[in-house]
Design a protein around this motif. Structure first.
Motif, PDB file in Angstrom:
ATOM      1  N   TYR A  40       0.723  -1.074   0.164  1.00 14.31           N
ATOM      2  CA  TYR A  40      -0.124  -0.018  -0.056  1.00 14.31           C
ATOM      3  C   TYR A  40       0.973   1.262   0.142  1.00 14.31           C
ATOM      4  CZ  TYR A  40      -2.957   3.814   1.531  1.00 14.31           C
ATOM      5  OH  TYR A  40      -3.683   4.912   1.247  1.00 14.31           O
ATOM      6  N   SER A  41       2.026   1.257   0.770  1.00 12.19           N
ATOM      7  CA  SER A  41       2.762   2.545   0.816  1.00 12.19           C
ATOM      8  C   SER A  41       3.404   2.688  -0.615  1.00 12.19           C
ATOM      9  CB  SER A  41       3.735   2.358   2.000  1.00 12.19           C
ATOM     10  OG  SER A  41       4.550   1.248   1.788  1.00 12.19           O
ATOM     11  N   LEU A  42       3.554   1.621  -1.343  1.00 19.31           N
ATOM     12  CA  LEU A  42       4.343   1.835  -2.502  1.00 19.31           C
ATOM     13  C   LEU A  42       3.163   2.331  -3.787  1.00 19.31           C
ATOM     14  CD1 LEU A  42       6.899  -0.773  -2.181  1.00 19.31           C
ATOM     15  CD2 LEU A  42       7.294   1.636  -1.979  1.00 19.31           C
ATOM     16  N   CYS A  43       2.126   1.687  -3.687  1.00 21.26           N
ATOM     17  CA  CYS A  43       1.114   1.837  -4.763  1.00 21.26           C
ATOM     18  C   CYS A  43       0.002   2.871  -4.440  1.00 21.26           C
ATOM     19  CB  CYS A  43       0.602   0.526  -5.315  1.00 21.26           C
ATOM     20  SG  CYS A  43      -0.523  -0.149  -4.217  1.00 21.26           S
ATOM     21  N   GLY A  44      -0.416   2.945  -3.201  1.00 24.17           N
ATOM     22  CA  GLY A  44      -1.372   3.629  -2.935  1.00 24.17           C
ATOM     23  C   GLY A  44      -2.868   3.515  -3.040  1.00 24.17           C
ATOM     24  N   SER A  45      -3.022   2.221  -3.292  1.00 26.03           N
ATOM     25  CA  SER A  45      -4.572   1.508  -3.237  1.00 26.03           C
ATOM     26  C   SER A  45      -4.353   0.536  -2.419  1.00 26.03           C
ATOM     27  CB  SER A  45      -4.865   1.291  -4.953  1.00 26.03           C
ATOM     28  OG  SER A  45      -5.754   0.548  -4.812  1.00 26.03           O
ATOM     29  N   MET A  46      -5.395   0.207  -1.654  1.00 22.92           N
ATOM     30  CA  MET A  46      -5.588  -0.820  -0.811  1.00 22.92           C
ATOM     31  C   MET A  46      -5.838  -2.148  -1.522  1.00 22.92           C
ATOM     32  SD  MET A  46      -4.942  -2.298   2.055  1.00 22.92           S
ATOM     33  CE  MET A  46      -4.554  -1.109   3.216  1.00 22.92           C
ATOM     34  N   THR A  47      -6.782  -1.832  -2.512  1.00 28.72           N
ATOM     35  CA  THR A  47      -7.343  -2.929  -3.227  1.00 28.72           C
ATOM     36  C   THR A  47      -5.984  -3.578  -4.140  1.00 28.72           C
ATOM     37  OG1 THR A  47      -9.408  -2.060  -3.486  1.00 28.72           O
ATOM     38  CG2 THR A  47      -8.826  -3.813  -5.079  1.00 28.72           C
ATOM     39  N   ALA A  53      -0.102  -8.382  -2.654  1.00 30.40           N
ATOM     40  CA  ALA A  53       0.459  -9.096  -1.585  1.00 30.40           C
ATOM     41  C   ALA A  53      -0.036 -10.651  -1.633  1.00 30.40           C
ATOM     42  CB  ALA A  53      -0.179  -8.616  -0.091  1.00 30.40           C
ATOM     43  N   GLN A  54      -1.233 -10.716  -2.130  1.00 30.50           N
ATOM     44  CA  GLN A  54      -1.797 -12.314  -2.415  1.00 30.50           C
ATOM     45  C   GLN A  54      -0.988 -13.008  -3.442  1.00 30.50           C
ATOM     46  OE1 GLN A  54      -5.992 -11.684  -3.049  1.00 30.50           O
ATOM     47  NE2 GLN A  54      -6.384 -11.228  -0.983  1.00 30.50           N
ATOM     48  N   GLU A  55      -0.622 -12.158  -4.669  1.00 30.78           N
ATOM     49  CA  GLU A  55       0.105 -12.699  -5.755  1.00 30.78           C
ATOM     50  C   GLU A  55       1.630 -13.097  -5.166  1.00 30.78           C
ATOM     51  OE1 GLU A  55       0.078  -9.611  -8.691  1.00 30.78           O
ATOM     52  OE2 GLU A  55      -1.857  -9.851  -9.281  1.00 30.78           O
ATOM     53  N   SER A  56       2.086 -12.217  -4.337  1.00 26.52           N
ATOM     54  CA  SER A  56       3.461 -12.629  -3.808  1.00 26.52           C
ATOM     55  C   SER A  56       3.348 -13.798  -3.057  1.00 26.52           C
ATOM     56  CB  SER A  56       3.926 -11.281  -3.001  1.00 26.52           C
ATOM     57  OG  SER A  56       3.974 -10.154  -3.905  1.00 26.52           O
ATOM     58  N   PHE A  57       2.336 -14.075  -2.208  1.00 27.12           N
ATOM     59  CA  PHE A  57       2.103 -15.233  -1.196  1.00 27.12           C
ATOM     60  C   PHE A  57       1.735 -16.391  -2.060  1.00 27.12           C
ATOM     61  CE2 PHE A  57       1.985 -12.048   2.083  1.00 27.12           C
ATOM     62  CZ  PHE A  57       2.864 -12.927   2.975  1.00 27.12           C
ATOM     63  N   GLU A 111      -8.232   6.763 -12.404  1.00 23.90           N
ATOM     64  CA  GLU A 111      -8.671   6.536 -11.104  1.00 23.90           C
ATOM     65  C   GLU A 111      -8.197   7.239  -9.990  1.00 23.90           C
ATOM     66  OE1 GLU A 111      -7.485   2.718  -8.034  1.00 23.90           O
ATOM     67  OE2 GLU A 111      -6.813   2.763  -9.756  1.00 23.90           O
ATOM     68  N   VAL A 112      -9.259   7.769  -9.358  1.00 24.04           N
ATOM     69  CA  VAL A 112      -9.114   8.712  -8.337  1.00 24.04           C
ATOM     70  C   VAL A 112      -8.880   8.092  -6.780  1.00 24.04           C
ATOM     71  CG1 VAL A 112     -10.218  10.816  -6.911  1.00 24.04           C
ATOM     72  CG2 VAL A 112     -10.633  10.397  -9.470  1.00 24.04           C
ATOM     73  N   GLU A 113      -7.811   8.317  -6.346  1.00 26.19           N
ATOM     74  CA  GLU A 113      -7.585   7.954  -5.040  1.00 26.19           C
ATOM     75  C   GLU A 113      -8.404   8.451  -3.809  1.00 26.19           C
ATOM     76  OE1 GLU A 113      -5.735   5.503  -4.512  1.00 26.19           O
ATOM     77  OE2 GLU A 113      -4.700   5.469  -6.554  1.00 26.19           O
ATOM     78  N   VAL A 114      -9.246   7.481  -3.166  1.00 24.53           N
ATOM     79  CA  VAL A 114     -10.212   8.060  -1.908  1.00 24.53           C
ATOM     80  C   VAL A 114      -9.301   8.571  -0.870  1.00 24.53           C
ATOM     81  CG1 VAL A 114     -11.945   7.441  -0.883  1.00 24.53           C
ATOM     82  CG2 VAL A 114     -11.997   6.646  -3.114  1.00 24.53           C
ATOM     83  N   ALA A 115      -9.351   9.736  -0.396  1.00 26.48           N
ATOM     84  CA  ALA A 115      -8.772  10.413   0.650  1.00 26.48           C
ATOM     85  C   ALA A 115      -7.464   9.990   0.690  1.00 26.48           C
ATOM     86  CB  ALA A 115      -9.651   9.937   1.796  1.00 26.48           C
ATOM     87  N   ASP A 116      -6.681  10.173  -0.179  1.00 25.08           N
ATOM     88  CA  ASP A 116      -5.150   9.959  -0.611  1.00 25.08           C
ATOM     89  C   ASP A 116      -4.543  10.932   0.500  1.00 25.08           C
ATOM     90  OD1 ASP A 116      -2.472  10.195  -2.942  1.00 25.08           O
ATOM     91  OD2 ASP A 116      -2.909   8.741  -1.364  1.00 25.08           O
ATOM     92  N   ASP A 117      -3.908  10.275   1.570  1.00 25.31           N
ATOM     93  CA  ASP A 117      -3.171  10.919   2.597  1.00 25.31           C
ATOM     94  C   ASP A 117      -1.887  11.803   1.959  1.00 25.31           C
ATOM     95  OD1 ASP A 117      -0.674  10.335   4.861  1.00 25.31           O
ATOM     96  OD2 ASP A 117      -2.460  11.756   5.361  1.00 25.31           O
TER      97      ASP A 117
END
Length: 180
Positions: A40-47, A53-57, A111-117
């Protein structure tokens, strides 16, 4: 290095907290949340982060016999998620460039990031290596030696990226003169 001679622990030994044991399910459960935060910290989208992460596992599961023999299989998974995050960002940038060429105007439908910190946005605006190093050090609280192992860099190189990344992040987050 990330590998050692494969010697899975005897069944009577408890699972190593670093995830180097034979039990993939326990390894997955203990590492999934932090690997997802890194993505998330690298791509900015939790989805997208959850998907990466799942693909990596899944990749780790396919190679689990070999990876379980590594000293730190969790570092291998983090390297994979970083690589996949890089690929995602490249693909996204390529898609945006293609849309701009086709429409010959700014892509308002991206794609618009929702509430992008603001902090995460600034982090993603750093160079790729600086963002990776800062994410591993501050999001995952990894020591320099582990960051170097994950990114396959020397420790001094990691320190340099960390120092430059902090300075760049501070500059990006510093309030402008107009806002004061």
């Amino acid at each position: 290095h990330l590998r050692s001679t494969p010697s899975p622990p005897p069944p009577s030994e408890p699972l190593d907290p670093s995830g180097s044991g034979d039990d993939f399910d326990a390894f997955y459960r203990s590492n999934y949340p932090t690997v997802t935060r890194l993505a998330y910290s690298l791509c900015g989208s939790m989805t997208v982060a959850e998907e990466l992460a799942q693909e990596s596992f899944v990749a780790a599961h396919r190679r689990w016999r070999r990876i379980a023999g590594f000293d730190r299989p969790d570092l291998w998974v983090r390297r994979v998620v970083i690589n996949r995050s890089i690929s995602y960002r490249r693909k996204l940038a390529s898609e945006r460039r293609a849309l701009l060429k086709v429409s010959k105007r700014r892509d308002d439908n991206a794609e618009v990031e929702v509430a992008d910190d603001e902090v995460w946005s600034a982090l993603r605006g750093l160079s790729r290596r600086q963002a990776e190093v800062l994410a591993l050090v501050y999001v995952e609280d990894r020591p320099i030696s582990e960051v170097a192992a994950i990114l396959r860099l020397g420790e001094e190189t990691v320190r340099t990226h960390l120092k430059r990344g902090r300075a760049a992040l501070a500059a990006k987050l510093q309030p402008s003169e107009e806002a004061v």
